[in-house]
Design an enzyme around this catalytic site. Structure first.
Site, PDB file in Angstrom:
ATOM      1  N   HIS A 251       0.833  -1.207   0.000  1.00 14.06           N
ATOM      2  CA  HIS A 251       0.000   0.000   0.000  1.00 14.06           C
ATOM      3  C   HIS A 251       0.877   1.270   0.000  1.00 14.06           C
ATOM      4  O   HIS A 251       0.766   2.121  -0.867  1.00 14.06           O
ATOM      5  CB  HIS A 251      -0.890   0.025   1.242  1.00 14.06           C
ATOM      6  CG  HIS A 251      -1.782  -1.166   1.403  1.00 14.06           C
ATOM      7  ND1 HIS A 251      -2.878  -1.423   0.612  1.00 14.06           N
ATOM      8  CD2 HIS A 251      -1.741  -2.185   2.308  1.00 14.06           C
ATOM      9  CE1 HIS A 251      -3.485  -2.525   1.014  1.00 14.06           C
ATOM     10  NE2 HIS A 251      -2.814  -3.012   2.041  1.00 14.06           N
TER      11      HIS A 251
HETATM   12  O1  RIB Z   1      -4.951   0.430   4.616  1.00 12.74           O
HETATM   13  C1  RIB Z   1      -3.558   0.358   4.441  1.00 12.74           C
HETATM   14  C2  RIB Z   1      -2.876   1.409   5.244  1.00 12.74           C
HETATM   15  O2  RIB Z   1      -3.123   1.193   6.642  1.00 12.74           O
HETATM   16  C3  RIB Z   1      -1.341   1.366   5.105  1.00 12.74           C
HETATM   17  O3  RIB Z   1      -0.841   2.663   5.253  1.00 12.74           O
HETATM   18  C4  RIB Z   1      -0.909   0.505   6.252  1.00 12.74           C
HETATM   19  O4  RIB Z   1       0.413   0.833   6.697  1.00 12.74           O
HETATM   20  C5  RIB Z   1      -1.895   0.919   7.310  1.00 12.74           C
HETATM   21  O5  RIB Z   1      -1.423   2.099   7.922  1.00 12.74           O
END
Ligand code: RIB
Ligand code: CA
Length: 320
Positions: A251
């Site tokens: 992500h």
């Molecule tokens: O939904 C994914 C996000 O939430 C990413 O930034 C992960 O590190 C968590 O913080």
């Protein structure tokens, strides 16, 4: 000329990979890394930033500044089941055969300047040049906007890993973790007038790191790849058990990659707001990507990613 970037992070596992990618991308000059509570408590986040930077053994490291240790309104909700109690997949308790810590606590100490002061200061120092990449809850960003809206509007843009637009959420049927953790902060950012780019689950779920690839580079490459294998082991196990995939989603590294190479994604303009009060829908990014009938666009939303190009970039810069 590299783009000046501040990385605001709740350093969990994919955040650490994002730090590695940012520091090893020639298109990016990391001016500062600011910590915010989210995946893990703030003190873990700051330690994890320093520990990740120490893996790079870089000659020059950016200033690290602490930010908010709780959301603006909502209760704290960490993600220890995904990122480990230390926020870094448990590597802070990993020991070698001789019983010594594989990744000892870093000696570096963070800046005494709070993130909500540092971010506007840098935005004022580099008007129109600075990109803020936010890969955690937007609490620090909202605090900075509330403190100094004029200098914050000097930011070139804010790239936000967050939201779920035409796909389901990951902390509820409709909400993504970063937005859900502090929806009030996210709405303040949506209303800030600063150019926004959302990098939502719609595209980050396509940014996939295969477990076999991790093991291959850990066996063939150097300490950086070994650290990636060590810190992602539990994160991958979580994905195997709960997402049905043999690897993990990148992500936060995708948000960093957008700062380095915006050609990797396709974006559409949209009006984005955030539900802050719904029993079932709190944290939902509310937007209609099909039309602009609901208001003037305040953001661009990533709707597609060149998966192969991103994967190659990540492997070459972080693992090889
Ligand atoms: O939904 C994914 C996000 O939430 C990413 O930034 C992960 O590190 C968590 O913080
Ligand atoms: Ca994060």
């Amino acid at each position: 000329m590299p783009v000046r970037v501040i990385l605001d992070t709740d350093t969990g596992v994919d955040d650490a990979l994002a730090i590695l990618l940012a520091m090893r991308s020639p298109e990016i000059r990391v001016e500062a890394i600011t910590g915010v509570c989210g995946n893990t408590p703030l003190e873990n986040c700051i330690r994890n930033i320093h520990l990740t930077l120490s893996v790079l053994d870089a000659r020059v490291t950016p200033v690290v500044a602490p930010g908010e240790d709780r959301p603006l309104v909502r209760e704290l909700a960490y993600a220890g089941e995904i990122h480990g109690d230390d926020g870094l997949g448990g590597v802070t308790s990993q020991v070698d055969a001789d019983g010594r810590r594989t990744y000892p606590d870093p000696v570096q100490r963070p800046s005494t300047v709070h993130a909500a002061d540092l971010i506007p200061d840098l935005a004022g120092r580099y008007p129109g040049e600075l990109v803020l990449v936010a890969v955690g809850p937007l609490t620090n960003v909202a605090r900075a906007v509330m403190k100094d809206p004029d200098r914050m509007r000097g930011l070139r843009e804010i790239i936000i890993m967050g939201g779920a637009f035409e796909t389901g959420g990951n902390v509820s049927p409709v909400a993504e973790f970063n937005i859900h953790a502090d929806p009030h902060a996210a709405q303040i950012v949506c209303d800030s007038g600063i150019p926004l780019v959302f990098v939502p689950l719609d595209v980050t779920r396509q940014a996939f790191l295969d477990a076999g690839t991790i093991d291959h580079f850990a066996a063939e490459a150097g300490a950086r790849a070994v650290f990636v294998r060590d810190c992602t082991a539990r994160y991958v196990a979580f994905h195997r058990q709960n997402r049905g995939v043999n690897g993990c989603f990148l992500h936060d590294p995708l948000a960093v990659a957008v700062a380095a190479r915006e050609d990797l994604v396709t974006t559409v303009p949209a009006r984005v707001d955030v539900e802050t009060a719904g029993d079932l829908t709190t944290g939902m990014t509310v937007s209609d990507l099909r039309s602009d009938r609901w208001g003037e666009p305040n953001a661009r939303v990533c709707t597609a990613v060149d998966v192969q190009a991103f994967t190659t970039l990540f492997e070459e810069r972080v693992l090889a």
